[in-house]
Design a protein around this motif. Structure first.
Motif, PDB file in Angstrom:
ATOM      1  N   SER A   1       0.563  -0.902  -0.230  1.00  0.00           N
ATOM      2  CA  SER A   1       0.238  -0.159   0.233  1.00  0.00           C
ATOM      3  C   SER A   1       0.976   1.126   0.102  1.00  0.00           C
ATOM      4  O   SER A   1       1.972   1.103   0.912  1.00  0.00           O
ATOM      5  CB  SER A   1      -0.660   0.090   1.055  1.00  0.00           C
ATOM      6  OG  SER A   1      -1.011   1.718   1.601  1.00  0.00           O
ATOM      7  N   PRO A   2       0.522   2.709  -0.702  1.00  0.00           N
ATOM      8  CA  PRO A   2       0.822   3.124  -1.055  1.00  0.00           C
ATOM      9  C   PRO A   2       1.308   4.098   0.436  1.00  0.00           C
ATOM     10  O   PRO A   2       2.414   4.729   0.801  1.00  0.00           O
ATOM     11  CB  PRO A   2       0.576   4.611  -1.740  1.00  0.00           C
ATOM     12  CG  PRO A   2      -0.330   3.374  -2.287  1.00  0.00           C
ATOM     13  CD  PRO A   2      -0.797   2.251  -1.819  1.00  0.00           C
ATOM     14  N   TRP A   3       0.197   4.139   1.476  1.00  0.00           N
ATOM     15  CA  TRP A   3       0.243   4.640   2.990  1.00  0.00           C
ATOM     16  C   TRP A   3       0.944   3.621   3.346  1.00  0.00           C
ATOM     17  O   TRP A   3       1.855   4.446   4.552  1.00  0.00           O
ATOM     18  CB  TRP A   3      -0.785   4.489   3.198  1.00  0.00           C
ATOM     19  CG  TRP A   3      -2.078   5.877   2.685  1.00  0.00           C
ATOM     20  CD1 TRP A   3      -2.462   5.715   1.777  1.00  0.00           C
ATOM     21  CD2 TRP A   3      -1.279   6.881   2.626  1.00  0.00           C
ATOM     22  NE1 TRP A   3      -3.217   6.820   1.047  1.00  0.00           N
ATOM     23  CE2 TRP A   3      -2.099   7.712   1.574  1.00  0.00           C
ATOM     24  CE3 TRP A   3      -0.371   8.062   2.867  1.00  0.00           C
ATOM     25  CZ2 TRP A   3      -2.546   8.635   1.316  1.00  0.00           C
ATOM     26  CZ3 TRP A   3      -0.634   9.319   2.424  1.00  0.00           C
ATOM     27  CH2 TRP A   3      -1.427  10.099   1.816  1.00  0.00           C
ATOM     28  N   LEU A   4       1.360   2.510   3.726  1.00  0.00           N
ATOM     29  CA  LEU A   4       1.805   1.713   4.561  1.00  0.00           C
ATOM     30  C   LEU A   4       3.421   1.692   3.953  1.00  0.00           C
ATOM     31  O   LEU A   4       4.630   1.991   4.875  1.00  0.00           O
ATOM     32  CB  LEU A   4       1.871   0.110   4.253  1.00  0.00           C
ATOM     33  CG  LEU A   4       0.566  -0.186   4.662  1.00  0.00           C
ATOM     34  CD1 LEU A   4       0.112  -1.678   4.665  1.00  0.00           C
ATOM     35  CD2 LEU A   4       0.448  -0.135   6.473  1.00  0.00           C
ATOM     36  N   ALA A   5       3.587   2.310   2.628  1.00  0.00           N
ATOM     37  CA  ALA A   5       5.457   2.402   1.995  1.00  0.00           C
ATOM     38  C   ALA A   5       5.703   4.329   2.783  1.00  0.00           C
ATOM     39  O   ALA A   5       6.795   3.551   2.857  1.00  0.00           O
ATOM     40  CB  ALA A   5       4.569   2.324   0.800  1.00  0.00           C
ATOM     41  N   VAL A   6       4.490   4.535   3.349  1.00  0.00           N
ATOM     42  CA  VAL A   6       5.480   6.002   3.309  1.00  0.00           C
ATOM     43  C   VAL A   6       5.493   5.806   4.847  1.00  0.00           C
ATOM     44  O   VAL A   6       6.393   6.540   5.879  1.00  0.00           O
ATOM     45  CB  VAL A   6       4.289   6.895   3.438  1.00  0.00           C
ATOM     46  CG1 VAL A   6       4.731   9.024   4.400  1.00  0.00           C
ATOM     47  CG2 VAL A   6       3.875   7.739   2.340  1.00  0.00           C
ATOM     48  N   ALA A   7       4.836   5.039   5.926  1.00  0.00           N
ATOM     49  CA  ALA A   7       5.247   4.251   7.489  1.00  0.00           C
ATOM     50  C   ALA A   7       6.757   3.670   7.651  1.00  0.00           C
ATOM     51  O   ALA A   7       7.288   4.282   8.187  1.00  0.00           O
ATOM     52  CB  ALA A   7       3.840   3.662   8.035  1.00  0.00           C
ATOM     53  N   VAL A   8       6.908   2.662   6.613  1.00  0.00           N
ATOM     54  CA  VAL A   8       7.490   2.175   6.588  1.00  0.00           C
ATOM     55  C   VAL A   8       8.799   2.557   6.557  1.00  0.00           C
ATOM     56  O   VAL A   8      10.242   3.165   7.369  1.00  0.00           O
ATOM     57  CB  VAL A   8       7.719   1.047   5.324  1.00  0.00           C
ATOM     58  CG1 VAL A   8       8.965  -0.092   5.223  1.00  0.00           C
ATOM     59  CG2 VAL A   8       6.829  -0.458   5.526  1.00  0.00           C
ATOM     60  N   ALA A   9       8.430   3.742   5.320  1.00  0.00           N
ATOM     61  CA  ALA A   9      10.203   4.812   5.297  1.00  0.00           C
ATOM     62  C   ALA A   9      10.012   5.968   6.533  1.00  0.00           C
ATOM     63  O   ALA A   9      10.991   5.736   6.898  1.00  0.00           O
ATOM     64  CB  ALA A   9       9.361   6.271   4.167  1.00  0.00           C
ATOM     65  N   ILE A  10       9.314   5.974   6.786  1.00  0.00           N
ATOM     66  CA  ILE A  10       9.397   7.148   8.084  1.00  0.00           C
ATOM     67  C   ILE A  10       9.927   6.254   9.215  1.00  0.00           C
ATOM     68  O   ILE A  10      10.535   6.657  10.132  1.00  0.00           O
ATOM     69  CB  ILE A  10       7.720   7.736   8.762  1.00  0.00           C
ATOM     70  CG1 ILE A  10       7.719   8.858   7.693  1.00  0.00           C
ATOM     71  CG2 ILE A  10       7.944   7.897  10.133  1.00  0.00           C
ATOM     72  CD1 ILE A  10       6.014   9.404   7.670  1.00  0.00           C
ATOM     73  N   LEU A  11       9.265   5.040   9.226  1.00  0.00           N
ATOM     74  CA  LEU A  11       9.876   3.821  10.953  1.00  0.00           C
ATOM     75  C   LEU A  11      11.320   3.464  10.220  1.00  0.00           C
ATOM     76  O   LEU A  11      12.157   3.486  11.491  1.00  0.00           O
ATOM     77  CB  LEU A  11       8.999   2.311  10.418  1.00  0.00           C
ATOM     78  CG  LEU A  11       9.541   1.739  11.811  1.00  0.00           C
ATOM     79  CD1 LEU A  11       9.205   1.754  12.607  1.00  0.00           C
ATOM     80  CD2 LEU A  11       8.962   0.731  11.337  1.00  0.00           C
ATOM     81  N   VAL A  12      11.948   3.342   8.935  1.00  0.00           N
ATOM     82  CA  VAL A  12      12.444   2.685   9.219  1.00  0.00           C
ATOM     83  C   VAL A  12      14.189   4.521   8.829  1.00  0.00           C
ATOM     84  O   VAL A  12      15.395   4.108   9.743  1.00  0.00           O
ATOM     85  CB  VAL A  12      13.297   2.137   7.360  1.00  0.00           C
ATOM     86  CG1 VAL A  12      14.508   2.552   7.119  1.00  0.00           C
ATOM     87  CG2 VAL A  12      12.696   0.855   7.440  1.00  0.00           C
ATOM     88  N   LEU A  13      13.400   5.357   8.684  1.00  0.00           N
ATOM     89  CA  LEU A  13      14.722   6.697   8.775  1.00  0.00           C
ATOM     90  C   LEU A  13      14.572   6.612  10.600  1.00  0.00           C
ATOM     91  O   LEU A  13      15.410   7.058  10.655  1.00  0.00           O
ATOM     92  CB  LEU A  13      13.554   7.874   8.305  1.00  0.00           C
ATOM     93  CG  LEU A  13      14.616   9.614   8.570  1.00  0.00           C
ATOM     94  CD1 LEU A  13      15.953   8.851   7.947  1.00  0.00           C
ATOM     95  CD2 LEU A  13      13.633  10.171   7.736  1.00  0.00           C
TER      96      LEU A  13
END
Length: 194
Positions: free
Chosen positions: A161-173
């Protein structure tokens, strides 16, 4: 897919590439080849990852990294060699995700993707270097296995999901920045005591 979703996916993939580049290419290729993940139509540049030869080479790289990453000091040599490879790979994967019709966004994705992969690579390599000075070998194996599992899971989550992708990026960052801050503090403490 919205611009935020595309940027989130590009950020997620490039950030995760700093941890495990070969796993990112391998899992993405397999997911595309077998249709496990429905890639957005505009991501034709990633189609090459579904090529059986690319999957095979990435699989060999992932397997080599899997074993190299479990052995104390071999992991640090592997990370040193990959200080150039992972950021370039992360940059190219981010570039492939962004719409080629807009060169401005491609340049931005290339620069930020490489920087993101370098950031997470630095956090991983630093953490592993600290683990190498611990007297027991279990921390290396635990960190490495955790990295394998987390990278694969977060990558598949980002593609879901695009929104999950944003959440993953924020988490990993967030995890990468926190690791670097902790490593810096530890380094200063060690230096003060020596």
């Amino acid at each position: 897919m919205t611009a935020a979703g595309i940027l989130g996916l590009a950020a997620s993939v490039s950030l995760l590439s700093g941890w495990r580049l070969y796993v990112c290419v391998f899992v993405t290729g397999l997911a595309m080849h077998f249709g496990w993940v429905a890639m957005p139509a505009h991501l034709h540049a990633l189609d090459i990852l579904a090529n059986p030869w690319v999957i095979a080479v990435a699989g060999v790289g992932a397997l080599a990294e899997f074993f190299a990453d479990k052995v104390m000091w071999v992991d640090s040599v592997w990370d040193s060699i990959h200080t150039l490879i992972r950021p370039v790979g992360g940059a190219l994967l981010a570039l492939a995700i962004v719409d080629p019709a807009d060169p401005k966004w491609q340049v931005i994705a290339l620069l930020l993707g490489g920087g993101a992969a370098l950031l997470t690579h630095g956090a991983k390599a630093g953490t592993r270097a600290i683990a190498n000075v611990s007297p027991e070998p279990a921390s290396n194996i635990a960190l490495s296995t955790g990295g394998d599992i987390v990278t694969t899971g977060l990558l598949l989550t980002a593609f879901a999901s695009p929104w999950l992708a944003v959440a993953v990026a924020i988490l990993v960052l967030g995890v990468a920045v926190a690791a670097l801050v902790l490593l810096r503090r530890l380094y200063r403490r060690l230096r003060a005591h020596s």
